[in-house]
Design a protein around this motif. Structure first.
Motif, PDB file in Angstrom:
ATOM      1  N   GLU A 114      14.970   0.164  14.708  1.00 24.63           N
ATOM      2  CA  GLU A 114      13.874   0.125  13.743  1.00 24.63           C
ATOM      3  C   GLU A 114      13.718  -1.274  13.145  1.00 24.63           C
ATOM      4  OE1 GLU A 114      11.600   2.368  13.190  1.00 24.63           O
ATOM      5  OE2 GLU A 114      12.544   3.786  14.576  1.00 24.63           O
ATOM      6  N   ILE A 115      14.815  -2.018  13.017  1.00 27.94           N
ATOM      7  CA  ILE A 115      14.709  -3.410  12.560  1.00 27.94           C
ATOM      8  C   ILE A 115      13.910  -4.211  13.574  1.00 27.94           C
ATOM      9  CG2 ILE A 115      15.952  -5.510  11.921  1.00 27.94           C
ATOM     10  CD1 ILE A 115      18.356  -3.772  11.206  1.00 27.94           C
ATOM     11  N   ALA A 116      14.254  -4.060  14.845  1.00 25.64           N
ATOM     12  CA  ALA A 116      13.564  -4.788  15.903  1.00 25.64           C
ATOM     13  C   ALA A 116      12.067  -4.487  15.899  1.00 25.64           C
ATOM     14  CB  ALA A 116      14.173  -4.434  17.262  1.00 25.64           C
ATOM     15  N   ARG A 117      11.707  -3.255  15.636  1.00 26.20           N
ATOM     16  CA  ARG A 117      10.288  -2.857  15.616  1.00 26.20           C
ATOM     17  C   ARG A 117       9.521  -3.488  14.466  1.00 26.20           C
ATOM     18  NH1 ARG A 117      11.772   3.410  17.204  1.00 26.20           N
ATOM     19  NH2 ARG A 117      11.612   3.123  19.474  1.00 26.20           N
ATOM     20  N   ASN A 118      10.247  -4.001  13.476  1.00 20.73           N
ATOM     21  CA  ASN A 118       9.606  -4.645  12.327  1.00 20.73           C
ATOM     22  C   ASN A 118       9.659  -6.167  12.382  1.00 20.73           C
ATOM     23  OD1 ASN A 118       8.740  -2.623  10.013  1.00 20.73           O
ATOM     24  ND2 ASN A 118      10.570  -1.761  10.976  1.00 20.73           N
ATOM     25  N   LEU A 119      10.156  -6.735  13.446  1.00 19.00           N
ATOM     26  CA  LEU A 119      10.228  -8.191  13.586  1.00 19.00           C
ATOM     27  C   LEU A 119       8.985  -8.688  14.311  1.00 19.00           C
ATOM     28  CD1 LEU A 119      13.978  -8.753  14.537  1.00 19.00           C
ATOM     29  CD2 LEU A 119      12.878  -9.110  12.313  1.00 19.00           C
ATOM     30  N   LYS A 120       8.041  -9.234  13.548  1.00 16.21           N
ATOM     31  CA  LYS A 120       6.772  -9.685  14.122  1.00 16.21           C
ATOM     32  C   LYS A 120       6.395 -11.040  13.533  1.00 16.21           C
ATOM     33  CE  LYS A 120       5.281  -4.883  14.520  1.00 16.21           C
ATOM     34  NZ  LYS A 120       4.370  -3.816  14.001  1.00 16.21           N
ATOM     35  N   ASN A 121       5.876 -11.903  14.382  1.00 13.44           N
ATOM     36  CA  ASN A 121       5.354 -13.203  13.943  1.00 13.44           C
ATOM     37  C   ASN A 121       6.388 -14.034  13.190  1.00 13.44           C
ATOM     38  OD1 ASN A 121       2.758 -12.410  14.942  1.00 13.44           O
ATOM     39  ND2 ASN A 121       2.419 -11.291  13.023  1.00 13.44           N
ATOM     40  N   VAL A 122       7.621 -14.013  13.684  1.00 17.03           N
ATOM     41  CA  VAL A 122       8.674 -14.821  13.069  1.00 17.03           C
ATOM     42  C   VAL A 122       9.506 -15.455  14.173  1.00 17.03           C
ATOM     43  CG1 VAL A 122      10.197 -12.803  12.890  1.00 17.03           C
ATOM     44  CG2 VAL A 122      10.605 -14.793  11.429  1.00 17.03           C
ATOM     45  N   LYS A 123       9.832 -16.727  13.980  1.00 16.22           N
ATOM     46  CA  LYS A 123      10.592 -17.473  14.975  1.00 16.22           C
ATOM     47  C   LYS A 123      12.077 -17.260  14.726  1.00 16.22           C
ATOM     48  CE  LYS A 123      10.855 -22.063  17.108  1.00 16.22           C
ATOM     49  NZ  LYS A 123      10.366 -21.592  18.419  1.00 16.22           N
ATOM     50  N   LEU A 124      12.773 -16.658  15.695  1.00 17.35           N
ATOM     51  CA  LEU A 124      14.166 -16.270  15.536  1.00 17.35           C
ATOM     52  C   LEU A 124      14.942 -16.468  16.824  1.00 17.35           C
ATOM     53  CD1 LEU A 124      13.770 -12.708  13.959  1.00 17.35           C
ATOM     54  CD2 LEU A 124      14.414 -14.772  12.714  1.00 17.35           C
ATOM     55  N   THR A 125      16.264 -16.489  16.678  1.00 16.63           N
ATOM     56  CA  THR A 125      17.160 -16.297  17.817  1.00 16.63           C
ATOM     57  C   THR A 125      17.905 -14.995  17.570  1.00 16.63           C
ATOM     58  OG1 THR A 125      17.463 -18.666  18.172  1.00 16.63           O
ATOM     59  CG2 THR A 125      19.125 -17.201  19.115  1.00 16.63           C
ATOM     60  N   VAL A 126      17.834 -14.081  18.532  1.00 19.55           N
ATOM     61  CA  VAL A 126      18.437 -12.763  18.382  1.00 19.55           C
ATOM     62  C   VAL A 126      19.438 -12.517  19.505  1.00 19.55           C
ATOM     63  CG1 VAL A 126      18.060 -10.275  18.253  1.00 19.55           C
ATOM     64  CG2 VAL A 126      16.357 -11.851  17.288  1.00 19.55           C
ATOM     65  N   VAL A 127      20.669 -12.207  19.128  1.00 14.69           N
ATOM     66  CA  VAL A 127      21.693 -11.774  20.074  1.00 14.69           C
ATOM     67  C   VAL A 127      21.824 -10.265  19.934  1.00 14.69           C
ATOM     68  CG1 VAL A 127      24.110 -11.982  20.802  1.00 14.69           C
ATOM     69  CG2 VAL A 127      22.933 -13.958  19.781  1.00 14.69           C
ATOM     70  N   THR A 128      21.768  -9.538  21.038  1.00 10.63           N
ATOM     71  CA  THR A 128      21.891  -8.085  20.948  1.00 10.63           C
ATOM     72  C   THR A 128      22.659  -7.523  22.135  1.00 10.63           C
ATOM     73  OG1 THR A 128      20.698  -5.994  20.625  1.00 10.63           O
ATOM     74  CG2 THR A 128      19.700  -7.608  22.132  1.00 10.63           C
ATOM     75  N   ASN A 129      23.311  -6.396  21.901  1.00 11.14           N
ATOM     76  CA  ASN A 129      23.994  -5.666  22.972  1.00 11.14           C
ATOM     77  C   ASN A 129      23.253  -4.369  23.286  1.00 11.14           C
ATOM     78  OD1 ASN A 129      24.706  -4.343  20.541  1.00 11.14           O
ATOM     79  ND2 ASN A 129      26.630  -3.597  21.411  1.00 11.14           N
ATOM     80  N   SER A 130      21.966  -4.346  22.959  1.00 12.09           N
ATOM     81  CA  SER A 130      21.143  -3.165  23.189  1.00 12.09           C
ATOM     82  C   SER A 130      20.010  -3.461  24.165  1.00 12.09           C
ATOM     83  CB  SER A 130      20.544  -2.666  21.866  1.00 12.09           C
ATOM     84  OG  SER A 130      19.526  -1.714  22.110  1.00 12.09           O
ATOM     85  N   PRO A 131      20.001  -2.847  25.341  1.00  9.63           N
ATOM     86  CA  PRO A 131      18.859  -3.003  26.252  1.00  9.63           C
ATOM     87  C   PRO A 131      17.554  -2.523  25.633  1.00  9.63           C
ATOM     88  CG  PRO A 131      20.752  -2.101  27.418  1.00  9.63           C
ATOM     89  CD  PRO A 131      21.106  -2.079  25.960  1.00  9.63           C
TER      90      PRO A 131
END
Length: 276
Positions: A114-131
């Motif tokens: 749900e966090i990922a679904r709310n990340l819009k129009n922002v410049k980030l580096t994201v590390v994840t272990n979730s496909p």
């Protein structure tokens, strides 16, 4: 059981290995463990007593079995719709705490999705272990996405194990958002699977700020393996149904509880009757 393990192994390390063995084999005898670790049966009995006190196992005559209660873990698809509205609120709160240019870790899970679904129009580096999170974030051009690799657990859809941990430990990130199955003020943050717990611990270790994302039902519960102490986290992001007494207890220990509507309610009259 034909591995060779040094009799110089420290007690905590030996107990962790015993817990891992019982997690996989469901049961084992004192004599087998004594031979495996090259220590006396009395030493093994002490180890089993410690593990039982922590709720990991149940001792039996001559051995131990897995404590099914703390080891139970629902599958991802079973959790998707559970407390869904709460997870959506948590997702929005957590996303609002992420700033332009941040490097973050998103742990696998229904709440972190749900966090990922709310990340819009922002410049980030994201590390994840979730496909599943990776698929969601691949829609956004401004997000630099790094997947850990590793072995996928069917139940949680998480990539875990030595490969995942090795990749995670290459980084130092600003913030980590970690899911949990249980939160205990005394015993810390817990999850049912030993390997997944180790992956979560690696995420905590490389993050400047650690945020636990969990709905109110996770408080006061225990699970099989601890991956962090309460003192090691920055804050817990939860929903607005968390009991005020829980909020006060954690905040007295300098652990912030961030929940939807909490600040507005606490400002109403200052009497601290509810955080809802």
């Amino acid at each position: 059981m034909n591995m060779s393990i040094s009799d110089r192994m420290f007690g905590e390390e030996r107990r962790l290995k015993i817990a891992e063995i019982i997690s996989k084999d469901k049961s084992i005898s004192v004599s087998e463990l004594s031979k495996l670790f090259n220590v006396s049966e009395s030493t093994i009995r002490r180890d089993l007593r410690v593990l039982e006190e922590k709720g990991f196992i149940q001792r039996t005559h001559g051995g131990a079995i897995l404590n099914a209660g703390t080891h139970y873990e629902p599958a991802f698809f079973e959790k998707e719709d559970v407390e869904l509205e709460a997870k959506r609120k948590i997702g929005k709160i957590a996303a609002s705490m992420i700033e332009e240019g941040d490097s973050i870790i998103l742990d696998a899970g229904t709440t972190t999705l749900e966090i990922a679904r709310n990340l819009k129009n922002v410049k980030l580096t994201v590390v994840t272990n979730s496909p599943l999170i990776a698929i969601e974030l691949s829609k956004h051009e401004d997000i630099e996405l790094i997947m850990t690799g590793g072995i996928q657990r069917w139940r949680t859809k998480a990539l875990v194990g030595p490969i995942a941990e090795m990749v995670i430990r290459q980084f130092k990130v600003d913030k980590a958002f970690i899911g949990t199955n249980a939160i205990s003020f005394e015993d810390g943050l817990m999850t049912p699977d030993l390997i997944e717990a180790n992956t979560k611990k690696a995420m905590c270790d490389v993050s400047s700020e650690v945020y636990i994302v969990a709905d109110h039902t996770k408080f006061g519960k225990k699970s099989f393996v601890k991956f962090a102490d309460i003192k090691d986290i920055t804050a817990i992001i939860t929903d607005d149904e968390v009991d005020y007494e829980i909020v006060r207890k954690y905040e007295q220990a300098n652990i912030d509880i961030v929940s939807f509507g909490k600040d507005e309610n606490n400002d109403n009259d200052g009497n601290g009757e509810s955080s809802n």
